[in-house]
Design a protein around this motif. Sequence first.
Motif, PDB file in Angstrom:
ATOM      1  N   VAL A 182       0.837  -1.206   0.000  1.00  0.00           N
ATOM      2  CA  VAL A 182       0.000   0.000   0.000  1.00  0.00           C
ATOM      3  C   VAL A 182       0.872   1.256   0.000  1.00  0.00           C
ATOM      4  N   GLU A 183       0.524   2.185  -0.866  1.00  0.00           N
ATOM      5  CA  GLU A 183       1.264   3.450  -0.937  1.00  0.00           C
ATOM      6  C   GLU A 183       0.377   4.563  -0.426  1.00  0.00           C
ATOM      7  N   ALA A 184       0.924   5.390   0.464  1.00  0.00           N
ATOM      8  CA  ALA A 184       0.139   6.500   1.002  1.00  0.00           C
ATOM      9  C   ALA A 184       0.896   7.799   0.816  1.00  0.00           C
ATOM     10  N   LYS A 185       0.232   8.781   0.233  1.00  0.00           N
ATOM     11  CA  LYS A 185       0.857  10.089   0.044  1.00  0.00           C
ATOM     12  C   LYS A 185      -0.066  11.169   0.591  1.00  0.00           C
ATOM     13  N   TYR A 186       0.545  12.150   1.239  1.00  0.00           N
ATOM     14  CA  TYR A 186      -0.242  13.255   1.774  1.00  0.00           C
ATOM     15  C   TYR A 186       0.291  14.553   1.168  1.00  0.00           C
ATOM     16  N   ALA A 187      -0.559  15.242   0.431  1.00  0.00           N
ATOM     17  CA  ALA A 187      -0.155  16.517  -0.176  1.00  0.00           C
ATOM     18  C   ALA A 187      -1.344  17.444  -0.265  1.00  0.00           C
ATOM     19  N   ASP A 188      -1.099  18.725  -0.040  1.00  0.00           N
ATOM     20  CA  ASP A 188      -2.151  19.752  -0.120  1.00  0.00           C
ATOM     21  C   ASP A 188      -3.377  19.403   0.731  1.00  0.00           C
ATOM     22  N   GLY A 189      -3.151  18.721   1.836  1.00  0.00           N
ATOM     23  CA  GLY A 189      -4.275  18.397   2.702  1.00  0.00           C
ATOM     24  C   GLY A 189      -5.124  17.232   2.222  1.00  0.00           C
ATOM     25  N   VAL A 190      -4.589  16.476   1.274  1.00  0.00           N
ATOM     26  CA  VAL A 190      -5.343  15.326   0.766  1.00  0.00           C
ATOM     27  C   VAL A 190      -4.498  14.066   0.916  1.00  0.00           C
ATOM     28  N   LEU A 191      -5.088  13.035   1.499  1.00  0.00           N
ATOM     29  CA  LEU A 191      -4.409  11.742   1.625  1.00  0.00           C
ATOM     30  C   LEU A 191      -4.821  10.874   0.438  1.00  0.00           C
ATOM     31  N   ARG A 192      -3.814  10.377  -0.288  1.00  0.00           N
ATOM     32  CA  ARG A 192      -4.099   9.538  -1.463  1.00  0.00           C
ATOM     33  C   ARG A 192      -3.471   8.170  -1.263  1.00  0.00           C
ATOM     34  N   LEU A 193      -4.293   7.135  -1.368  1.00  0.00           N
ATOM     35  CA  LEU A 193      -3.815   5.771  -1.165  1.00  0.00           C
ATOM     36  C   LEU A 193      -3.932   4.961  -2.443  1.00  0.00           C
ATOM     37  N   THR A 194      -2.880   4.194  -2.717  1.00  0.00           N
ATOM     38  CA  THR A 194      -2.934   3.233  -3.811  1.00  0.00           C
ATOM     39  C   THR A 194      -2.762   1.864  -3.176  1.00  0.00           C
ATOM     40  N   LEU A 195      -3.757   1.021  -3.330  1.00  0.00           N
ATOM     41  CA  LEU A 195      -3.732  -0.294  -2.704  1.00  0.00           C
ATOM     42  C   LEU A 195      -3.763  -1.352  -3.796  1.00  0.00           C
ATOM     43  N   PRO A 196      -2.561  -1.870  -4.168  1.00  0.00           N
ATOM     44  CA  PRO A 196      -2.519  -2.867  -5.246  1.00  0.00           C
ATOM     45  C   PRO A 196      -3.360  -4.086  -4.887  1.00  0.00           C
ATOM     46  N   LYS A 197      -4.069  -4.580  -5.870  1.00  0.00           N
ATOM     47  CA  LYS A 197      -4.933  -5.736  -5.609  1.00  0.00           C
ATOM     48  C   LYS A 197      -4.104  -6.992  -5.379  1.00  0.00           C
ATOM     49  N   HIS A 198      -4.608  -7.829  -4.554  1.00  0.00           N
ATOM     50  CA  HIS A 198      -4.002  -9.126  -4.297  1.00  0.00           C
ATOM     51  C   HIS A 198      -4.098  -9.943  -5.578  1.00  0.00           C
ATOM     52  N   GLU A 199      -3.072 -10.747  -5.809  1.00  0.00           N
ATOM     53  CA  GLU A 199      -3.055 -11.542  -7.041  1.00  0.00           C
ATOM     54  C   GLU A 199      -4.377 -12.269  -7.271  1.00  0.00           C
ATOM     55  N   ALA A 200      -4.925 -12.789  -6.196  1.00  0.00           N
ATOM     56  CA  ALA A 200      -6.148 -13.587  -6.324  1.00  0.00           C
ATOM     57  C   ALA A 200      -7.332 -12.745  -6.793  1.00  0.00           C
ATOM     58  N   ALA A 201      -7.224 -11.420  -6.582  1.00  0.00           N
ATOM     59  CA  ALA A 201      -8.351 -10.562  -6.926  1.00  0.00           C
ATOM     60  C   ALA A 201      -8.227  -9.955  -8.323  1.00  0.00           C
ATOM     61  N   LYS A 202      -7.048 -10.165  -8.924  1.00  0.00           N
ATOM     62  CA  LYS A 202      -6.843  -9.573 -10.256  1.00  0.00           C
ATOM     63  C   LYS A 202      -7.537 -10.411 -11.323  1.00  0.00           C
ATOM     64  N   PRO A 203      -8.005  -9.715 -12.353  1.00  0.00           N
ATOM     65  CA  PRO A 203      -8.635 -10.504 -13.415  1.00  0.00           C
ATOM     66  C   PRO A 203      -7.573 -11.345 -14.120  1.00  0.00           C
ATOM     67  N   ARG A 204      -7.922 -12.519 -14.482  1.00  0.00           N
ATOM     68  CA  ARG A 204      -6.981 -13.428 -15.107  1.00  0.00           C
ATOM     69  C   ARG A 204      -7.451 -13.744 -16.510  1.00  0.00           C
ATOM     70  N   LYS A 205      -6.473 -13.763 -17.368  1.00  0.00           N
ATOM     71  CA  LYS A 205      -6.833 -14.137 -18.726  1.00  0.00           C
ATOM     72  C   LYS A 205      -6.527 -15.624 -18.869  1.00  0.00           C
ATOM     73  N   ILE A 206      -7.518 -16.356 -19.232  1.00  0.00           N
ATOM     74  CA  ILE A 206      -7.332 -17.808 -19.372  1.00  0.00           C
ATOM     75  C   ILE A 206      -7.131 -18.135 -20.850  1.00  0.00           C
ATOM     76  N   ALA A 207      -5.993 -18.695 -21.124  1.00  0.00           N
ATOM     77  CA  ALA A 207      -5.736 -19.067 -22.514  1.00  0.00           C
ATOM     78  C   ALA A 207      -6.560 -20.301 -22.872  1.00  0.00           C
ATOM     79  N   VAL A 208      -7.183 -20.230 -23.987  1.00  0.00           N
ATOM     80  CA  VAL A 208      -7.986 -21.372 -24.427  1.00  0.00           C
ATOM     81  C   VAL A 208      -7.186 -22.129 -25.478  1.00  0.00           C
ATOM     82  N   ARG A 209      -6.966 -23.366 -25.206  1.00  0.00           N
ATOM     83  CA  ARG A 209      -6.182 -24.145 -26.163  1.00  0.00           C
ATOM     84  C   ARG A 209      -7.095 -24.959 -27.059  1.00  0.00           C
ATOM     85  N   GLY A 210      -6.715 -24.968 -28.296  1.00  0.00           N
ATOM     86  CA  GLY A 210      -7.501 -25.805 -29.195  1.00  0.00           C
ATOM     87  C   GLY A 210      -6.936 -27.200 -29.190  1.00  0.00           C
ATOM     88  N   GLU A 211      -7.617 -28.104 -29.692  1.00  0.00           N
ATOM     89  CA  GLU A 211      -7.124 -29.482 -29.678  1.00  0.00           C
ATOM     90  C   GLU A 211      -6.226 -29.774 -30.871  1.00  0.00           C
TER      91      GLU A 211
END
Lengths: 141, 122
Positions: free
Chosen positions: A112-141
């Motif tokens: 988690v990244e937290a920055k405070y500037a101009d009276g505003v707190l800004r947080l960036t909270l990277p998603k957990h791997e499990a919560a990220k969308p995953r692209k599933i490759a579809v294999r043909g036969e």
Amino acid sequence: MTVNRHPFGALWQEFNQVQDEFTQWLNRASGAAAAAPLSVWEDEHAVYAEADLPGVDPAKLEVTVTEGNQLTVQGERTPPEVAGAAWVRQERPFGRFTRAVGLPALVDADKVEAKYADGVLRLTLPKHEAAKPRKIAVRGE
Amino acid sequence: MSTLVRRPEAAPAAVNGTGEEQAVTLTPRVDVLETENEFLVLADLPGVKPDQVDIRFEKGEMSVHGRRPGGRDRAATHYHRVFAVAETVAADRITADLKAGVLTVKLPKVEAVKPKRIAVTG
């Protein structure tokens, strides 16, 4: 000066003052005194949070993430201290505050990244791997 | 009752010439303090940078205007408030600074109204 231009000037001011005091009291009583408005949004990679916290010492801000998706922001707003000063008006909230919100996704609390500037707190909270969308490759036969 | 602060009349609904559509105008919360030598006005202007603040003094009124750029899911914000300033303020010596989203305006009193200490000689 634009005061007392009409006969009810003084009365009107009184009324306004009473109203202000009432609002002030209401804010305190509801515990919303120093509560900060908090915005939360997300994209594929992260959850973002922004809180307006003017005049706060960033060293006294506490940001915690528990259970992967519970965000808590704690801190304190101190009233101005001016030697020998009398209050004319007091609208800015002060005191300890706690804001807790449930995040829309699991996040990686260690990154988690937290920055405070101009009276505003800004947080960036990277998603957990499990919560990220995953692209599933579809294999043909 | 001090005359330094007054409830703002209807704030301008839209500020012309900024090119920002859907900008929101808010009345910032303020604290006002009075000492022997000056009035202090503190205003919450979160997200506003010093070069985005415009303070004007005219005809006994001080107007404070701050612009906060829009962000994601948030329109640009204009903070606007007008104060009636007593004649006891030395308008030419008003100073202001903005730190951590809090604007502090110092309005020194004219010499004539400052309390004077009279020395008593024996």
